[in-house]
Design a protein around this motif. Structure first.
Motif, PDB file in Angstrom:
ATOM      1  N   ILE A 101      38.575 -90.610   6.497  1.00 55.98           N
ATOM      2  CA  ILE A 101      37.716 -89.663   7.210  1.00 55.98           C
ATOM      3  C   ILE A 101      36.264 -90.118   7.165  1.00 55.98           C
ATOM      4  O   ILE A 101      35.559 -90.105   8.176  1.00 55.98           O
ATOM      5  CB  ILE A 101      37.860 -88.236   6.628  1.00 55.98           C
ATOM      6  CG1 ILE A 101      39.242 -87.671   6.947  1.00 55.98           C
ATOM      7  CG2 ILE A 101      36.757 -87.319   7.112  1.00 55.98           C
ATOM      8  CD1 ILE A 101      39.458 -87.284   8.392  1.00 55.98           C
ATOM      9  N   LEU A 102      35.782 -90.526   6.006  1.00 53.35           N
ATOM     10  CA  LEU A 102      34.392 -90.971   5.895  1.00 53.35           C
ATOM     11  C   LEU A 102      34.134 -92.202   6.750  1.00 53.35           C
ATOM     12  O   LEU A 102      33.075 -92.327   7.364  1.00 53.35           O
ATOM     13  CB  LEU A 102      34.028 -91.238   4.438  1.00 53.35           C
ATOM     14  CG  LEU A 102      33.904 -89.984   3.577  1.00 53.35           C
ATOM     15  CD1 LEU A 102      33.698 -90.356   2.117  1.00 53.35           C
ATOM     16  CD2 LEU A 102      32.780 -89.095   4.073  1.00 53.35           C
ATOM     17  N   THR A 103      35.094 -93.118   6.809  1.00 55.10           N
ATOM     18  CA  THR A 103      34.955 -94.299   7.661  1.00 55.10           C
ATOM     19  C   THR A 103      34.864 -93.878   9.127  1.00 55.10           C
ATOM     20  O   THR A 103      34.019 -94.368   9.874  1.00 55.10           O
ATOM     21  CB  THR A 103      36.136 -95.265   7.454  1.00 55.10           C
ATOM     22  OG1 THR A 103      36.142 -95.678   6.080  1.00 55.10           O
ATOM     23  CG2 THR A 103      36.035 -96.478   8.354  1.00 55.10           C
ATOM     24  N   ALA A 104      35.707 -92.944   9.535  1.00 54.62           N
ATOM     25  CA  ALA A 104      35.680 -92.464  10.922  1.00 54.62           C
ATOM     26  C   ALA A 104      34.363 -91.764  11.235  1.00 54.62           C
ATOM     27  O   ALA A 104      33.798 -91.949  12.313  1.00 54.62           O
ATOM     28  CB  ALA A 104      36.866 -91.523  11.177  1.00 54.62           C
ATOM     29  N   VAL A 105      33.859 -90.968  10.299  1.00 54.98           N
ATOM     30  CA  VAL A 105      32.583 -90.286  10.502  1.00 54.98           C
ATOM     31  C   VAL A 105      31.459 -91.310  10.632  1.00 54.98           C
ATOM     32  O   VAL A 105      30.595 -91.198  11.499  1.00 54.98           O
ATOM     33  CB  VAL A 105      32.292 -89.287   9.361  1.00 54.98           C
ATOM     34  CG1 VAL A 105      30.864 -88.778   9.416  1.00 54.98           C
ATOM     35  CG2 VAL A 105      33.269 -88.123   9.430  1.00 54.98           C
ATOM     36  N   ALA A 106      31.475 -92.332   9.771  1.00 55.83           N
ATOM     37  CA  ALA A 106      30.439 -93.365   9.825  1.00 55.83           C
ATOM     38  C   ALA A 106      30.485 -94.112  11.158  1.00 55.83           C
ATOM     39  O   ALA A 106      29.441 -94.390  11.761  1.00 55.83           O
ATOM     40  CB  ALA A 106      30.601 -94.332   8.660  1.00 55.83           C
ATOM     41  N   GLU A 107      31.666 -94.429  11.646  1.00 57.46           N
ATOM     42  CA  GLU A 107      31.812 -95.117  12.932  1.00 57.46           C
ATOM     43  C   GLU A 107      31.300 -94.242  14.070  1.00 57.46           C
ATOM     44  O   GLU A 107      30.612 -94.714  14.973  1.00 57.46           O
ATOM     45  CB  GLU A 107      33.270 -95.522  13.171  1.00 57.46           C
ATOM     46  CG  GLU A 107      33.731 -96.659  12.292  1.00 57.46           C
ATOM     47  CD  GLU A 107      32.918 -97.921  12.498  1.00 57.46           C
ATOM     48  OE1 GLU A 107      32.613 -98.287  13.650  1.00 57.46           O
ATOM     49  OE2 GLU A 107      32.569 -98.555  11.478  1.00 57.46           O
ATOM     50  N   ARG A 108      31.633 -92.969  14.011  1.00 60.52           N
ATOM     51  CA  ARG A 108      31.167 -92.022  15.037  1.00 60.52           C
ATOM     52  C   ARG A 108      29.639 -91.943  15.023  1.00 60.52           C
ATOM     53  O   ARG A 108      28.986 -91.942  16.066  1.00 60.52           O
ATOM     54  CB  ARG A 108      31.788 -90.655  14.775  1.00 60.52           C
ATOM     55  CG  ARG A 108      31.371 -89.599  15.745  1.00 60.52           C
ATOM     56  CD  ARG A 108      32.073 -88.302  15.422  1.00 60.52           C
ATOM     57  NE  ARG A 108      31.548 -87.232  16.256  1.00 60.52           N
ATOM     58  CZ  ARG A 108      31.555 -85.968  15.931  1.00 60.52           C
ATOM     59  NH1 ARG A 108      32.069 -85.590  14.802  1.00 60.52           N
ATOM     60  NH2 ARG A 108      31.055 -85.071  16.733  1.00 60.52           N
ATOM     61  N   ALA A 109      29.080 -91.894  13.838  1.00 65.56           N
ATOM     62  CA  ALA A 109      27.624 -91.806  13.706  1.00 65.56           C
ATOM     63  C   ALA A 109      26.957 -93.073  14.235  1.00 65.56           C
ATOM     64  O   ALA A 109      25.968 -92.996  14.967  1.00 65.56           O
ATOM     65  CB  ALA A 109      27.235 -91.566  12.249  1.00 65.56           C
ATOM     66  N   LYS A 110      27.486 -94.235  13.865  1.00 63.84           N
ATOM     67  CA  LYS A 110      26.906 -95.489  14.347  1.00 63.84           C
ATOM     68  C   LYS A 110      26.948 -95.564  15.862  1.00 63.84           C
ATOM     69  O   LYS A 110      25.989 -95.975  16.502  1.00 63.84           O
ATOM     70  CB  LYS A 110      27.649 -96.700  13.738  1.00 63.84           C
ATOM     71  CG  LYS A 110      27.276 -96.967  12.311  1.00 63.84           C
ATOM     72  CD  LYS A 110      27.724 -98.308  11.785  1.00 63.84           C
ATOM     73  CE  LYS A 110      29.108 -98.714  12.141  1.00 63.84           C
ATOM     74  NZ  LYS A 110      29.592 -99.913  11.447  1.00 63.84           N
TER      75      LYS A 110
END
Length: 151
Positions: A110-119
């Motif tokens: 989930i954190l990886t997906a959130v970081a990708e979305r943010a980037k």
């Protein structure tokens, strides 16, 4: 966001501005998946279709001790998560000796997906700011806030 499955009718307020969602159900309870599709739809409508989401079957420790306690087959949860576009995981809040166990793999995803979305949001906003000459209130700030990176 942890969606407390006992809080019927409060989903929209719980989901507002969520950066991610984890829907947890009890693998030892018949009918535990009955409201999952409705809840996932509400999350997508309120938080946005791109919000990373996971479906987690909980109480795996009990099932490992006594397989007869399982009322929701793993494959059923897995198929529902695939149908809804959610990451699937089965876990237990308890580890050996009755201590709480971390659900690190699902949180990491989930954190990886959130970081990708943010980037992605921030990159698009920066490009828009550069194309527009960059004003005092810019799209990058809005993208950072929208990605759930600001309180």
């Amino acid at each position: 966001l942890f969606l407390d499955m006992g809080r019927e009718g409060e989903e929209a307020e719980l989901c507002r501005d969520a950066a991610a969602a984890i829907i947890v159900y009890d693998v030892t309870q018949e009918g535990a998946l009955d409201s999952i599709e409705r809840r996932a739809t509400i999350i997508k409508q309120v938080a946005g279709a791109g919000v990373p989401m996971a479906l987690v079957g909980n109480k795996l420790d009990l099932v490992e001790q006594d397989p007869a306690l399982r009322k929701v087959p793993e494959q059923t949860g897995r198929e529902l998560s695939l149908q809804l576009g959610l990451v699937f995981w089965e876990a237990s809040a308890m580890a050996a000796g009755g201590k709480e166990a971390p659900a690190v793999p699902v949180f990491d995803h989930i954190l990886t997906a959130v970081a990708e979305r943010a980037k992605s949001s921030i990159g698009a906003a920066r490009a828009a700011d550069e194309a527009g000459g960059g004003g005092s209130a810019n799209s990058t700030d809005a993208a950072v806030a929208g990605a759930g990176l600001l309180a």
